[in-house]
Design a protein around this motif. Structure first.
Motif, PDB file in Angstrom:
ATOM      1  N   ARG A 233       0.813  -1.210   0.000  1.00 20.95           N
ATOM      2  CA  ARG A 233       0.000   0.000   0.000  1.00 20.95           C
ATOM      3  C   ARG A 233       0.850   1.265   0.000  1.00 20.95           C
ATOM      4  O   ARG A 233       0.345   2.351  -0.279  1.00 20.95           O
ATOM      5  CB  ARG A 233      -0.909   0.023   1.228  1.00 20.95           C
ATOM      6  N   LEU A 234       2.109   1.134   0.342  1.00 24.97           N
ATOM      7  CA  LEU A 234       2.960   2.320   0.444  1.00 24.97           C
ATOM      8  C   LEU A 234       3.202   2.953  -0.926  1.00 24.97           C
ATOM      9  O   LEU A 234       3.424   2.262  -1.911  1.00 24.97           O
ATOM     10  CB  LEU A 234       4.304   1.948   1.065  1.00 24.97           C
ATOM     11  N   GLN A 235       3.177   4.279  -0.954  1.00 21.78           N
ATOM     12  CA  GLN A 235       3.623   5.046  -2.109  1.00 21.78           C
ATOM     13  C   GLN A 235       4.796   5.886  -1.623  1.00 21.78           C
ATOM     14  O   GLN A 235       4.618   6.815  -0.850  1.00 21.78           O
ATOM     15  CB  GLN A 235       2.496   5.924  -2.653  1.00 21.78           C
ATOM     16  N   ILE A 236       5.965   5.541  -2.067  1.00 21.89           N
ATOM     17  CA  ILE A 236       7.169   6.115  -1.478  1.00 21.89           C
ATOM     18  C   ILE A 236       8.101   6.616  -2.574  1.00 21.89           C
ATOM     19  O   ILE A 236       8.305   5.947  -3.591  1.00 21.89           O
ATOM     20  CB  ILE A 236       7.871   5.059  -0.591  1.00 21.89           C
ATOM     21  N   GLY A 237       8.628   7.803  -2.387  1.00 24.47           N
ATOM     22  CA  GLY A 237       9.531   8.389  -3.368  1.00 24.47           C
ATOM     23  C   GLY A 237      10.976   7.976  -3.139  1.00 24.47           C
ATOM     24  O   GLY A 237      11.295   7.224  -2.214  1.00 24.47           O
ATOM     25  N   ARG A 238      11.865   8.513  -3.990  1.00 19.41           N
ATOM     26  CA  ARG A 238      13.275   8.131  -3.899  1.00 19.41           C
ATOM     27  C   ARG A 238      13.875   8.536  -2.556  1.00 19.41           C
ATOM     28  O   ARG A 238      14.674   7.791  -1.982  1.00 19.41           O
ATOM     29  CB  ARG A 238      14.057   8.779  -5.041  1.00 19.41           C
ATOM     30  N   ARG A 239      13.488   9.699  -2.052  1.00 22.32           N
ATOM     31  CA  ARG A 239      14.025  10.131  -0.762  1.00 22.32           C
ATOM     32  C   ARG A 239      13.604   9.158   0.340  1.00 22.32           C
ATOM     33  O   ARG A 239      14.413   8.760   1.189  1.00 22.32           O
ATOM     34  CB  ARG A 239      13.532  11.542  -0.440  1.00 22.32           C
ATOM     35  N   GLY A 240      12.344   8.771   0.309  1.00 20.29           N
ATOM     36  CA  GLY A 240      11.867   7.805   1.288  1.00 20.29           C
ATOM     37  C   GLY A 240      12.552   6.465   1.163  1.00 20.29           C
ATOM     38  O   GLY A 240      12.825   5.789   2.172  1.00 20.29           O
ATOM     39  N   GLN A 241      12.856   6.050  -0.062  1.00 27.09           N
ATOM     40  CA  GLN A 241      13.558   4.785  -0.264  1.00 27.09           C
ATOM     41  C   GLN A 241      14.959   4.834   0.323  1.00 27.09           C
ATOM     42  O   GLN A 241      15.429   3.871   0.937  1.00 27.09           O
ATOM     43  CB  GLN A 241      13.606   4.461  -1.761  1.00 27.09           C
ATOM     44  N   HIS A 242      15.639   5.960   0.131  1.00 28.14           N
ATOM     45  CA  HIS A 242      16.986   6.091   0.688  1.00 28.14           C
ATOM     46  C   HIS A 242      16.943   6.139   2.219  1.00 28.14           C
ATOM     47  O   HIS A 242      17.812   5.556   2.890  1.00 28.14           O
ATOM     48  CB  HIS A 242      17.669   7.340   0.135  1.00 28.14           C
ATOM     49  N   ILE A 243      15.946   6.822   2.764  1.00 31.30           N
ATOM     50  CA  ILE A 243      15.799   6.856   4.222  1.00 31.30           C
ATOM     51  C   ILE A 243      15.538   5.448   4.758  1.00 31.30           C
ATOM     52  O   ILE A 243      16.089   5.051   5.802  1.00 31.30           O
ATOM     53  CB  ILE A 243      14.663   7.811   4.624  1.00 31.30           C
ATOM     54  N   SER A 244      14.737   4.688   4.042  1.00 30.26           N
ATOM     55  CA  SER A 244      14.465   3.309   4.461  1.00 30.26           C
ATOM     56  C   SER A 244      15.727   2.462   4.433  1.00 30.26           C
ATOM     57  O   SER A 244      15.945   1.615   5.312  1.00 30.26           O
ATOM     58  CB  SER A 244      13.398   2.686   3.551  1.00 30.26           C
ATOM     59  N   GLY A 245      16.569   2.680   3.406  1.00 31.04           N
ATOM     60  CA  GLY A 245      17.822   1.946   3.342  1.00 31.04           C
ATOM     61  C   GLY A 245      18.715   2.249   4.538  1.00 31.04           C
ATOM     62  O   GLY A 245      19.352   1.346   5.110  1.00 31.04           O
ATOM     63  N   ILE A 246      18.770   3.514   4.928  1.00 27.34           N
ATOM     64  CA  ILE A 246      19.554   3.903   6.106  1.00 27.34           C
ATOM     65  C   ILE A 246      18.930   3.321   7.372  1.00 27.34           C
ATOM     66  O   ILE A 246      19.637   2.857   8.277  1.00 27.34           O
ATOM     67  CB  ILE A 246      19.647   5.435   6.191  1.00 27.34           C
ATOM     68  N   ALA A 247      17.599   3.331   7.432  1.00 29.13           N
ATOM     69  CA  ALA A 247      16.907   2.769   8.595  1.00 29.13           C
ATOM     70  C   ALA A 247      17.230   1.282   8.760  1.00 29.13           C
ATOM     71  O   ALA A 247      17.347   0.788   9.888  1.00 29.13           O
ATOM     72  CB  ALA A 247      15.404   2.968   8.458  1.00 29.13           C
ATOM     73  N   ALA A 248      17.387   0.558   7.643  1.00 30.72           N
ATOM     74  CA  ALA A 248      17.737  -0.858   7.719  1.00 30.72           C
ATOM     75  C   ALA A 248      19.095  -1.046   8.381  1.00 30.72           C
ATOM     76  O   ALA A 248      19.292  -1.969   9.185  1.00 30.72           O
ATOM     77  CB  ALA A 248      17.735  -1.476   6.319  1.00 30.72           C
ATOM     78  N   VAL A 249      20.038  -0.162   8.060  1.00 33.53           N
ATOM     79  CA  VAL A 249      21.364  -0.214   8.692  1.00 33.53           C
ATOM     80  C   VAL A 249      21.240   0.061  10.190  1.00 33.53           C
ATOM     81  O   VAL A 249      21.846  -0.636  11.019  1.00 33.53           O
ATOM     82  CB  VAL A 249      22.322   0.790   8.041  1.00 33.53           C
ATOM     83  N   LEU A 250      20.458   1.075  10.544  1.00 31.08           N
ATOM     84  CA  LEU A 250      20.296   1.434  11.948  1.00 31.08           C
ATOM     85  C   LEU A 250      19.609   0.319  12.734  1.00 31.08           C
ATOM     86  O   LEU A 250      19.962   0.043  13.894  1.00 31.08           O
ATOM     87  CB  LEU A 250      19.505   2.729  12.066  1.00 31.08           C
TER      88      LEU A 250
END
Length: 415
Positions: A233-250
């Motif tokens: 259901r998520l609609q996520i832009g490139r900025r959100g995708q990059h933030i999610s990638g960083i969140a995975a590391v954290l």
């Protein structure tokens, strides 16, 4: 509804080999510690929690199956579609399961007739046990999973088989929830669904209690399914995708930090503090599914994706390698210097990986295609998949390509 997505999520495929190796190293701990006491000082908190890799597999199973079947099985119940789904699950897990089951049995019999150290599992080779092992229901009759399976890790496949049988009903509920629930609420519900094993741990101090395997598989599987519904259901832009990638590391760093913190600051009465990291598995899977760069990019590399593909075979064969060496050490009273022990440990892990590669290419994939042709009547040689347990081998396009071609949006929103 958000953008409907299909296809292989490569980062989740790569995550499978990480989870499998975590379990492998958990079982190999005594050998590793004996070969290198220094590693015990440095890695004990991390490897002592390696059994939690199974819970990560359970969440991945619920996520990936929902990813592939929500639209196909969620709209209405179909007995034919459910039977088709179950046959495809069998084609994915049963061939390797059967081979390793009989290898384990052959090894137990071998120790009975060779040497003076028969396996303690000889008494388990009974007709009733064989039937239960064959139909993957051996766990269903026992409060604890230890000793239920001839090939130790197979207990989780018995648990997964129960989840597969329930999936036809679960997917109907998830589909209807996804139609009327925002993504943020679905993520919250997924987090709540994953809590029962952790709550039981906090209540008793033990992660392994009678019948604790049942809430583990049901809770984590459903949590993965709800998390998938949220991601769809998520609609996520490139900025959100990059933030999610960083969140995975954290999130990964937080898991490691929790393990080392509780090792340095033990809680009275809590025997299995490693189980606390389970609450972060669902958020990790979500961030890897929607994230780009950093950890998602690493897990999407060709080597780790291939590792994810052979992860099921590795999971199923490694304990046979491990127990065989342990028997040889006891039978022949092998006493090696530390330098040689290090080589042996590495060699055993390499042997397990080599066995997994052989099983994947010689058994898992050929048998899967053969069984699928019985119901699909078509060539499935080039099917994409994320690797079992809990992955579908359908003919799917890669989501990673869709991410690259979708126009970027300024922000992510859930709805």
């Amino acid at each position: 509804m958000g953008v409907v997505r299909t296809g292989e999520i490569k980062a989740l495929t790569g995550l499978r080999i990480v989870a499998a190796l975590w379990v492998v190293l958990f079982h190999f701990r005594p050998l590793i510690w004996e070969a290198s006491p220094r590693l015990k000082e440095d890695l004990a908190p991390l490897l002592n929690a390696g059994a939690q890799g199974v819970d990560l597999f359970f969440i991945l199973s619920g996520f990936v199956l929902t990813w592939n079947y929500l639209d196909r099985m969620g709209t209405h119940f179909s007995g034919r579609a459910t039977l088709h789904f179950l046959w495809l699950r069998l084609s994915r897990v049963w061939p390797v399961y059967l081979v390793t089951m009989h290898l384990a049995a052959a090894w137990i019999i071998f120790t009975l007739h060779v040497g003076a150290t028969p396996s303690a599992d000889v008494e388990k080779l009974t007709a009733i046990s064989y039937v239960r092992q064959l139909f993957m229901v051996q766990l269903w009759f026992e409060p604890f999973f230890d000793g239920t399976s001839w090939d130790g890790p197979a207990w989780s496949i018995s648990a997964e088989w129960l989840a597969y049988l329930l999936f036809g009903g679960i997917i109907l509920v998830i589909f209807r929830m996804a139609r009327v629930t925002r993504a943020r609420m679905l993520i919250f519900l997924a987090f709540v669904a994953a809590l029962p094993p952790t709550l039981l741990l906090l209540a008793s101090g033990h992660f392994y209690t009678p019948w604790s395997w049942l809430p583990r598989i049901v809770a984590q599987f459903v949590a993965g399914a709800l998390a998938c519904a949220a991601v769809r259901r998520l609609q996520i832009g490139r900025r959100g995708q990059h933030i999610s990638g960083i969140a995975a590391v954290l999130l990964t760093a937080a898991m490691v930090g929790i393990l080392y913190y509780y090792d340095a600051n033990p809680v009275a009465g809590m025997i299995d503090p490693g189980g606390l990291v389970d609450v972060l598995f669902m958020p990790l899977v979500v961030t890897l599914a929607i994230g780009v760069g950093t950890l998602p990019a690493l897990l999407s590399t060709r080597l780790l994706v291939y590792g994810g593909q052979i992860s099921f075979s590795l999971y199923m064969v490694h304990e046979i390698v491990h127990t065989s060496w342990n028997w040889a050490v006891q039978e022949y009273q092998i006493d090696l210097p530390k330098s040689v022990q290090k080589i042996v440990v590495v060699g055993l892990i390499v042997a397990a990986v080599a066995g997994a590669i052989g099983l994947y290419h010689g058994v898992e994939e050929p048998a899967r295609r053969w069984m699928r042709r019985m119901v699909d009547f078509r060539d499935v040689k080039h099917d994409k998949h994320t690797g079992p347990p809990g992955a579908e081998g359908g003919r799917l396009a890669s989501i990673d390509h869709a991410r690259d071609t979708r126009p970027p949006q300024s922000s992510a929103r859930a709805g």
